[in-house]
Each structure stands twice: as structure tokens, then as C-alpha cells.
Design a protein around this motif. Structure first.
Motif, PDB file in Angstrom:
ATOM      1  N   GLY A  79       0.829  -1.197   0.000  1.00 36.39           N
ATOM      2  CA  GLY A  79       0.000   0.000   0.000  1.00 36.39           C
ATOM      3  C   GLY A  79       0.863   1.245   0.000  1.00 36.39           C
ATOM      4  O   GLY A  79       2.092   1.163   0.069  1.00 36.39           O
ATOM      5  N   PRO A  80       0.234   2.424  -0.063  1.00 32.27           N
ATOM      6  CA  PRO A  80       0.974   3.695  -0.024  1.00 32.27           C
ATOM      7  C   PRO A  80       1.773   3.838   1.279  1.00 32.27           C
ATOM      8  O   PRO A  80       2.752   4.575   1.328  1.00 32.27           O
ATOM      9  N   ASP A  81       1.374   3.109   2.327  1.00 33.26           N
ATOM     10  CA  ASP A  81       2.104   3.130   3.603  1.00 33.26           C
ATOM     11  C   ASP A  81       3.324   2.211   3.588  1.00 33.26           C
ATOM     12  O   ASP A  81       3.948   2.004   4.630  1.00 33.26           O
ATOM     13  N   GLU A  82       3.646   1.635   2.399  1.00 39.58           N
ATOM     14  CA  GLU A  82       4.804   0.747   2.237  1.00 39.58           C
ATOM     15  C   GLU A  82       4.667  -0.569   2.989  1.00 39.58           C
ATOM     16  O   GLU A  82       5.644  -1.300   3.140  1.00 39.58           O
ATOM     17  N   VAL A  83       3.479  -0.850   3.493  1.00 39.36           N
ATOM     18  CA  VAL A  83       3.261  -2.110   4.220  1.00 39.36           C
ATOM     19  C   VAL A  83       2.761  -3.171   3.235  1.00 39.36           C
ATOM     20  O   VAL A  83       1.908  -2.897   2.385  1.00 39.36           O
ATOM     21  N   TRP A  84       3.339  -4.374   3.354  1.00 37.26           N
ATOM     22  CA  TRP A  84       2.894  -5.492   2.515  1.00 37.26           C
ATOM     23  C   TRP A  84       1.585  -6.067   3.046  1.00 37.26           C
ATOM     24  O   TRP A  84       1.370  -6.126   4.253  1.00 37.26           O
ATOM     25  N   ARG A  85       0.749  -6.516   2.121  1.00 41.78           N
ATOM     26  CA  ARG A  85      -0.479  -7.232   2.471  1.00 41.78           C
ATOM     27  C   ARG A  85      -0.496  -8.549   1.705  1.00 41.78           C
ATOM     28  O   ARG A  85      -0.071  -8.592   0.544  1.00 41.78           O
ATOM     29  N   VAL A  86      -1.029  -9.578   2.360  1.00 39.20           N
ATOM     30  CA  VAL A  86      -1.220 -10.847   1.667  1.00 39.20           C
ATOM     31  C   VAL A  86      -2.524 -11.452   2.176  1.00 39.20           C
ATOM     32  O   VAL A  86      -2.920 -11.197   3.320  1.00 39.20           O
ATOM     33  N   ILE A  87      -3.222 -12.185   1.334  1.00 32.63           N
ATOM     34  CA  ILE A  87      -4.412 -12.900   1.818  1.00 32.63           C
ATOM     35  C   ILE A  87      -4.206 -14.402   1.715  1.00 32.63           C
ATOM     36  O   ILE A  87      -3.459 -14.890   0.863  1.00 32.63           O
ATOM     37  N   ILE A  88      -4.903 -15.112   2.606  1.00 33.57           N
ATOM     38  CA  ILE A  88      -4.780 -16.572   2.711  1.00 33.57           C
ATOM     39  C   ILE A  88      -6.183 -17.160   2.788  1.00 33.57           C
ATOM     40  O   ILE A  88      -7.048 -16.640   3.502  1.00 33.57           O
ATOM     41  N   GLY A  89      -6.406 -18.227   2.053  1.00 28.56           N
ATOM     42  CA  GLY A  89      -7.725 -18.858   2.008  1.00 28.56           C
ATOM     43  C   GLY A  89      -8.037 -19.584   3.307  1.00 28.56           C
ATOM     44  O   GLY A  89      -7.168 -20.230   3.890  1.00 28.56           O
ATOM     45  N   SER A  90      -9.303 -19.470   3.760  1.00 31.33           N
ATOM     46  CA  SER A  90      -9.672 -20.117   5.011  1.00 31.33           C
ATOM     47  C   SER A  90     -11.179 -20.316   5.085  1.00 31.33           C
ATOM     48  O   SER A  90     -11.928 -19.897   4.187  1.00 31.33           O
ATOM     49  N   MET A  91     -11.600 -20.956   6.165  1.00 35.23           N
ATOM     50  CA  MET A  91     -13.025 -21.098   6.456  1.00 35.23           C
ATOM     51  C   MET A  91     -13.160 -21.085   7.977  1.00 35.23           C
ATOM     52  O   MET A  91     -12.489 -21.848   8.672  1.00 35.23           O
ATOM     53  N   ILE A  92     -13.991 -20.182   8.477  1.00 37.25           N
ATOM     54  CA  ILE A  92     -14.231 -20.113   9.924  1.00 37.25           C
ATOM     55  C   ILE A  92     -15.736 -20.137  10.137  1.00 37.25           C
ATOM     56  O   ILE A  92     -16.470 -19.401   9.464  1.00 37.25           O
ATOM     57  N   ASN A  93     -16.192 -20.998  11.039  1.00 35.89           N
ATOM     58  CA  ASN A  93     -17.627 -21.205  11.283  1.00 35.89           C
ATOM     59  C   ASN A  93     -18.400 -21.471   9.989  1.00 35.89           C
ATOM     60  O   ASN A  93     -19.460 -20.900   9.751  1.00 35.89           O
ATOM     61  N   GLY A  94     -17.829 -22.282   9.150  1.00 33.84           N
ATOM     62  CA  GLY A  94     -18.524 -22.685   7.933  1.00 33.84           C
ATOM     63  C   GLY A  94     -18.582 -21.624   6.850  1.00 33.84           C
ATOM     64  O   GLY A  94     -19.278 -21.783   5.856  1.00 33.84           O
TER      65      GLY A  94
END
Ligand SMILES: *[C@@H]1O[C@H](CO)[C@@H](O)[C@H](O)[C@H]1NC(C)=O
Ligand SMILES: *[C@@H]1O[C@H](CO)[C@@H](O)[C@H](O)[C@H]1NC(C)=O
Ligand SMILES: *[C@@H]1O[C@H](CO)[C@@H](O)[C@H](O)[C@H]1NC(C)=O
Ligand SMILES: *[C@@H]1O[C@H](CO)[C@@H](O)[C@H](O)[C@H]1NC(C)=O
Length: 548
Positions: A185-200
Motif C-alpha cells: 500500500g501507499p504506507d509501504e506495508v505489505w499485504r497478503v491474503i490466505i484462504g480459510s473457512m471459519i464457522n462454515g
């Protein structure tokens, strides 16, 4: 091959005779009628999802594409998953290298599963991947190239800090996998997403990091959806609203939409929305499985796909995994299972409501003998052969004049499942032509197919505009796979077919109109396709499994 339009059009590939020859040899059986000629396949054994990225940074040979994929080095069934590695200069011809990542540590001893490449500061690549331990608990790990000066990036080393992400604080350890390419992001922080399932409920967990090593989980997922289960291989990337060019994941551009893709229920579903990095808010236009609107990359066999941004050609490219439709014992006998769809370029449609997918232009270099005609009427119930090309390895583009849309019965897409519609055999359904045209594949091979195969019929709607006076269909046929692109890539269907004969001399390509009304073909262009050049620099492995 079999692709039929709601108006009753079909291509059919027929033949009769040869079976796969059995072999006790470690190498592949010699008679391989179903092995493809211009699709990406490993030299042997099992492959699944893709983990692709090209290396185009100035530190590497310009224009070398690297493809990593999930691979069992020992057998044509799932297991012992490692990251196989192949390279290419044009995404058509390939060289197989030794696997890049293998199970070795407690956190990945049961498999090095899917993940993604990200370019860090200075253009060095880094891979985040999911490792599975002896209990199949899942962890996210980092690997980096051993020698960034090696343009082939043959060797990779696991970070001593692995595992970086562990399934804690309410995360189901068996449903925590497939990190995406990270973006900054513009704040120079990395983001990543990970696949999951919580409470169905399927979701994309969001993590942030300043150094790519220490990651903090965000309180809220990037997105979740009640109507879905576990999300595998999520993908998240911008597409341009006002340009045909692709957009890098970390680029800051005004005129973009963000695509969120998740793999569930055997399909790759996507939604569109607006993303603001500030609080990582993702406002969706429509949600997964909302109101019958079910956007998918492909309505046939196509799963665990991944995109990457190709900086050399300023485009975004999609790789997708295509499974077999035959049985596991067939796969063991063939010595292989799974292949990659032809890479597709991805753009937002002119309406902004969906994506359009099209085979990469490089594929056209394989076109050879060409036949074409214009303006041909195909009467109801008639059939003719398209001769002069190799029907087992072909690229066929056909465009039909649309009959008067006002006369057609309309279909409400919220109340009709196109797959079900296309599975019905009644002529009344078949001749329906709404503001949507459906097409169907696979069911028309049946007479010439072996027994015991998955013969699912696929269907999809192509959204037409009142300005449309033609509708097009392009089909890539390659022995046991047919990829079809309807309406210039607005709806795609990939199917596997195992005709009794799929060799060059005995396969035929027909067009037929099973409807009652006649239809006009405004143009047809068909080409034979040459074989892609695929070489292996891999050592031969002693397989623990012998083919029977
Ligand atoms: C995994 O590899 C081991 C050898 O290292 C082998 O014994 C086993 O059969 C393999 N399993 C599969 C499913 O390939
Ligand atoms: C790194 O790769 C470059 C280019 O292939 C090579 O010249 C160099 O010797 C390699 N360095 C090491 C330490 O292997
Ligand atoms: C999964 O897909 C099948 C076939 O398209 C469909 O019938 C079923 O309803 C879907 N399940 C979910 C949970 O969406
Ligand atoms: C459509 O017509 C072709 C050629 O006449 C025929 O082989 C095929 O079985 C027909 N399909 C259906 C579903 O009627």
C-alpha cells in the motif's frame, strides 16, 4: 468435439479404434492418444494448481517466464507434493527444470502446497507457500533464490524463520492455505491474503508486514461470504477500467476495479469491487453466489487458477489447472494426470460488469494449415465436415449471425441454471434463444467415447448487448481437451474428452445444426496447430510405482 449453441450448433469429433497401450516401462506408454500437443503438461505424473510468476526485473534475463506448479515426482496420483519448475520465453514452448521446493521440514514434510511469488524491493523474488505437517496442519513459509544472479533461479532456500504464519487464534489448522502474491500500500506495508473457512464461512484472511517476515493478522478478513465454503487459491488484483493494459498488484492507479477470486465447489468464482488500501476496505459490486449471478473464469473443468502481471507486455495472465475426467487407474496407466489450460489474458469487459478472457496471442504462432469461408447457411438438421485441417489439434473460430432477438424467448438468468438447461435434451429447450445464448459441450461425444468417464455437461450464459448482431465461438482442440471461448471471451468452457481415436488422420471436425431454424455462419476460420516444443532438463527418477 462438442460445443453446441442454444440455437442448435455443434462441432463433433468422431472416430473409432485405438486404446491406450499398457506398459511396464518407467517411461510413458508409447501410445498416448490423449496426451496434448500444445498444452503445458509435466513430462509425467500428477500435477495440480499453479503457482506462477514471470521474472522480468532487470536483474534477470528479460522475458524469461517461470512456471511453478504442484507436482508429485513419484506417481500419477496426488501426494508428495513439491514445486516443479519450468521456464519459457513465450509461454508456448517450455523447458522443465528440477523441482524448486521439496518437502523436508516438519512444517512441510507432508507437502509443499500452493503459494505465490512476490517481487520485493530491488526486484528480488520471494515465494510464500503453504506447508503441511504430518497431521496435515497448514503453515505459511518463505523461500528465496539461493543465487539471484542465476537467471534460471534453479535453487531456492527455505527461510530459517519458517514457519512464518501458524494457524492460531481460531483458525482451523486444516483450512489455512494458498497465500496470494503480496501487494504494497501507499504506507509501504505489505499485504497478503490466505484462504480459510471459519464457522462454515469461506474467507480471505488478511495479514500485514513491513519486512515480509513478521506478519500480523488483521482483525477483519479482506472479505468473507456466507454462501461459500473453504476458499482455496484466492487471488486479488486490479484491472483497468479505461485501458486494455493489465495492472501490477502494487500499482496505485485511479481507474481500477479489484477482482477477488476464490476456488470452491470445483470452480473458480470471482467478484468485482472497489478496494481502498487505507483500511483495506473492499466494497463489492455483487457478492459470491448472489442473485443467481455467478461469475466464473470458466464454467467447465478449470480450478485453482492464478494470475500474474506480465510487465513485458503490460497484461495480466491467467493460468488454470484442468483435471482429467477419467479414472485414477486410467491415470496410472497413462502415467500422468492433469494439465494447464492455455494461458489467458484477462481484461474488464466494456460494460465493467464482468471479465473477458482470451488465449494469449503467442499461441497463434502454432497455427498452420488454414481453411476459411464466409456466409454459409446451415439449415435445421443439416451437417457438414470442416475438412483440410487436423481435427485433433486445431484452433477454430466461427461467428454466427444472430437471428432477430425480438422474436426469441427470453430467459431469466436468476431462475435458470445454464448447466441444467444444457443438460436437457428436448428440442424445445434447445431452440430457445434468449437475450442470452447458451452453449454446451461434452454430451455429444458420447457415442464415440469410452465408458466410465465423467460426462458432465457444462453450460454458461453469454451476455449479449442489443448492439450485437453476431456471436462468436473460438475453440482450441488438443486431443483430450477442448477450451471454448464464447462471445469474444465473455463465457469460457473447458472440457476433457477421450474419443476412441484422437489421432490426426482419423479425427474429423463437423458442424451441425440440431435446431429447426436455419442459422447463418458469417465466417469460419480454422487452423491445424503445430506441436509446442517441450524439453526436459530433469533427472530421471526411479518411480516407486510401476505402471500396470
Ligand atoms: C510418496 O513418496 C514415497 C517415497 O518417498 C513413496 O513411498 C510413496 O508411495 C509416495 N506416495 C505417493 C502418493 O506418491
Ligand atoms: C550465481 O549465478 C551466476 C550466474 O549464473 C554465476 O556466475 C555465479 O557463479 C553464481 N554464484 C554462485 C555463488 O554460485
Ligand atoms: C456446487 O455446484 C453444483 C453444480 O454446479 C451445484 O448444484 C451446487 O448447488 C453447488 N453447491 C454450492 C454449495 O454452491
Ligand atoms: C445433432 O446432429 C448430429 C448430426 O446429425 C447428430 O450426430 C447428433 O446426435 C445430434 N445431437 C442431438 C443432441 O440431437
Amino acid at each position: 468435439m462438442g460445443v453446441i449453441w442454444a440455437v442448435g450448433f455443434c462441432f463433433l469429433l468422431v472416430g473409432g479404434g485405438v486404446e491406450v497401450e499398457a506398459s511396464h516401462d518407467e517411461s510413458l506408454p508409447r501410445e498416448q492418444p490423449y496426451r496434448t500437443a500444445y498444452h503445458f503438461q509435466p513430462p509425467n505424473n500428477w500435477m495440480n494448481g499453479i503457482t506462477a510468476h514471470p521474472f522480468l526485473g532487470p536483474m534477470f534475463y528479460k522475458g524469461v517466464y517461470h512456471l511453478f506448479y504442484q507436482y508429485n515426482p513419484y506417481a500419477a496420483v496426488w501426494g508428495n507434493i513439491s514445486w516443479a519448475h519450468s521456464i519459457s520465453y513465450d509461454l508456448v514452448d517450455w523447458i522443465h527444470l528440477e523441482p524448486a521446493i521439496n518437502p523436508s521440514e516438519p512444517f512441510d514434510i507432508n507437502g509443499c502446497w500452493s503459494g505465490s511469488t512476490t517481487f520485493l524491493h530491488g526486484g528480488n523474488p520471494a515465494i510464500l507457500y503453504t506447508g503441511a505437517d504430518l497431521k496435515y496442519r497448514q503453515f505459511q513459509n518463505l523461500v528465496v533464490p539461493k543465487n539471484v544472479s542465476d537467471p534460471l533461479l534453479k535453487e531456492w532456500v527455505k527461510s530459517p524463520l519458517n514457519p512464518l504464519l501458524t494457524p492460531i487464534d481460531g483458525i482451523d489448522p486444516n483450512n489455512f492455505r494458498d497465500p496470494t502474491t503480496a501487494w504494497r500500500g501507499p504506507d509501504e506495508v505489505w499485504r497478503v491474503i490466505i484462504g480459510s473457512m471459519i464457522n462454515g464461512q469461506g474467507m480471505a484472511l488478511l495479514y500485514r508486514s513491513k519486512d515480509f517476515v513478521r506478519w500480523t493478522r488483521s482483525k477483519n478478513p479482506l472479505h468473507s461470504s456466507t454462501k461459500t465454503g473453504m476458499w482455496e487459491c484466492p487471488d486479488f488484483y486490479p484491472v483497468s477500467i479505461n485501458s486494455k493494459n493489465g495492472v501490477d498488484s502494487s500499482a496505485r492507479r485511479k481507474f481500477t476495479k479489484h477482482v477477488l477470486k476464490a476456488s470452491f465447489n470445483s470452480s473458480d468464482h470471482y467478484i468485482l469491487g472497489d478496494y481502498t488500501p487505507k483500511r483495506d476496505r473492499y466494497l463489492v459490486d455483487t457478492d459470491f453466489m448472489d442473485n443467481g449471478l455467478d461469475l466464473r473464469y470458466d464454467y467447465g473443468k478449470f480450478y485453482a487458477s492464478k494470475t500474474f502481471y506480465d510487465g513485458a507486455k503490460k497484461r495480466r495472465i491467467l493460468w488454470g489447472w484442468v483435471t482429467e475426467s477419467d479414472s485414477e487407474s486410467d491415470d496410472i496407466r497413462k502415467g500422468w494426470s492433469g494439465l494447464q489450460a492455455i494461458p489467458r489474458s484477462i481484461q474488464l469487459s466494456s460494460t465493467g460488469r464482468q471479465l473477458v478472457l482470451w488465449p494469449i496471442e503467442e499461441l497463434e504462432k502454432l497455427r498452420t494449415q488454414h481453411v476459411s469461408f464466409n456466409d454459409k447457411e446451415l439449415k435445421g438438421g443439416s451437417v457438414f465436415e470442416v475438412s483440410g485441417i487436423s481435427a485433433a489439434q486445431a484452433d477454430v473460430e466461427v461467428s454466427f449471425d444472430l437471428p432477430n432477438l425480438d422474436e426469441a424467448e427470453s430467459i431469466d438468468p436468476n431462475s435458470v441454471d445454464p448447466q441444467q438447461l444444457c443438460s436437457q435434451k428436448e428440442a424445445s429447450v434447445r431452440s430457445t434463444l434468449g437475450p442470452f445464448a447458451g452453449y454446451e459441450s461434452n454430451s455429444f461425444y458420447r457415442s464415440s467415447l469410452r465408458e466410465g468417464l465423467d460426462k458432465t455437461t457444462y453450460g454458461a450464459f453469454v451476455y449479449l448487448d442489443h448492439r450485437d448482431d453476431k456471436i462468436s465461438l473460438r475453440s482450441l482442440i488438443d486431443h483430450s481437451i477442448i477450451e471454448s471461448f464464447g462471445g469474444d471471451g465473455r463465457a469460457c468452457i473447458t472440457a476433457r474428452v477421450y474419443p476412441k481415436v484422437a489421432n490426426d488422420r482419423e479425427a474429423h471436425l463437423y458442424m451441425f445444426n440440431n435446431g429447426t431454424r436455419s442459422v447463418r455462419i458469417s465466417s469460419l476460420n480454422a487452423w491445424s496447430m503445430k506441436r509446442a516444443q517441450i524439453y526436459s532438463l530433469r533427472r530421471r527418477r526411479k518411480s516407486p510405482i510401476t505402471y500396470k
